[in-house]
Write a protein that holds these residues in place. Structure first.
Motif, PDB file in Angstrom:
ATOM      1  N   CYS A 277       1.865  -8.594   6.420  1.00  0.00           N
ATOM      2  CA  CYS A 277       2.441  -7.547   6.626  1.00  0.00           C
ATOM      3  C   CYS A 277       4.049  -7.707   6.516  1.00  0.00           C
TER       4      CYS A 277
ATOM      5  N   ASN B   4      -0.779  -1.329   5.602  1.00  0.00           N
ATOM      6  CA  ASN B   4      -1.906  -1.376   6.571  1.00  0.00           C
ATOM      7  C   ASN B   4      -3.517  -0.844   6.590  1.00  0.00           C
ATOM      8  N   LEU B   5      -3.113  -0.144   5.808  1.00  0.00           N
ATOM      9  CA  LEU B   5      -4.771   0.726   4.925  1.00  0.00           C
ATOM     10  C   LEU B   5      -5.041  -0.261   3.987  1.00  0.00           C
TER      11      LEU B   5
ATOM     12  N   ASP C 123      -6.457  -3.873   6.043  1.00  0.00           N
ATOM     13  CA  ASP C 123      -7.762  -3.100   6.654  1.00  0.00           C
ATOM     14  C   ASP C 123      -8.659  -2.964   6.050  1.00  0.00           C
ATOM     15  N   GLU C 124      -8.933  -2.409   4.693  1.00  0.00           N
ATOM     16  CA  GLU C 124      -9.882  -1.846   4.183  1.00  0.00           C
ATOM     17  C   GLU C 124      -9.746  -3.518   2.979  1.00  0.00           C
ATOM     18  N   ARG C 125      -9.247  -4.600   3.450  1.00  0.00           N
ATOM     19  CA  ARG C 125      -9.398  -5.733   2.472  1.00  0.00           C
ATOM     20  C   ARG C 125      -9.748  -5.653   0.963  1.00  0.00           C
TER      21      ARG C 125
ATOM     22  N   MET D 282      -3.280 -10.649   9.313  1.00  0.00           N
ATOM     23  CA  MET D 282      -2.815  -9.660   8.686  1.00  0.00           C
ATOM     24  C   MET D 282      -1.542  -9.349   8.845  1.00  0.00           C
TER      25      MET D 282
END
Length: 184
Positions: free
Chosen positions: A59, A80-81, A84-86, A55
């Motif tokens: 980023c 990032n959101l 995180d949620e793929r 990740m």
């Protein structure tokens, strides 16, 4: 879930958050830069969607493609959101949806101007003319096509005005052909 639905939800959330932070203009420019890189560098998309890449690396890639270390915190939080949620496979569609929503919100029209030679004065005149008639801002993309011989072609929101010499010559040729058919 549908790609359009997911993309639009994330884009609306990003626009609402950016507006709340009063940085929607900055985020718009960064998103346009990233969307341009998605189109011109197909390997970027493959890298972001690669499940082997961690990740933080994703980023970092997105930060660099959006403008480097000066990218807004709001956009970095959005990345990032998404990661995180793929939802990275929807990211390109989210960017396009954000651009569309922003333009609609700010009453920005997008046009394309094609001329035979570069003409900043013509571009400025047409942008001012269209902007004053529509009470909006105009983003004009310019192209040079020497085959037009002279004049210009402007495309704006689904309308096309072809005021090129090549088009006028083509119409004259068609008129001669039509008249000669009647004679023969």
């Amino acid at each position: 879930m549908n790609t359009g639905v997911v993309s639009m939800r994330y884009a609306k959330a990003l626009l609402a958050y950016a507006k709340a932070q009063k940085v929607e203009d900055r985020v718009y420019e960064e998103v346009k830069t990233l969307a341009g890189h998605y189109v011109s560098l197909p390997d970027l998309r493959r890298a972001i969607e690669n499940p082997v890449l961690d990740m933080q690396s994703k980023c970092d890639l997105l930060r660099e493609a959006s403008g480097g270390k000066d990218v807004s915190q709001e956009l970095m939080r959005f990345f990032n959101l998404v990661l995180d949620e793929r939802r990275e496979k929807f990211l390109q569609f989210m960017l396009w949806s954000y651009i569309d929503l922003y333009r609609e919100d700010k009453n920005i029209l997008v046009g394309k101007l094609t001329t035979a030679i570069e003409s900043k004065r013509l571009e400025e005149h047409l942008v001012d003319l269209v902007g004053s008639r529509t009470q909006g801002k105009v983003e004009m993309e310019t192209h040079i096509d020497p085959e037009l011989i002279g004049g210009y072609i402007i495309e704006l929101e689904g309308y096309r005005l072809d005021a090129s010499v090549a088009n006028q010559l083509k119409r004259i040729k068609q008129q001669f052909i039509a008249r000669n058919r009647r004679i023969v």
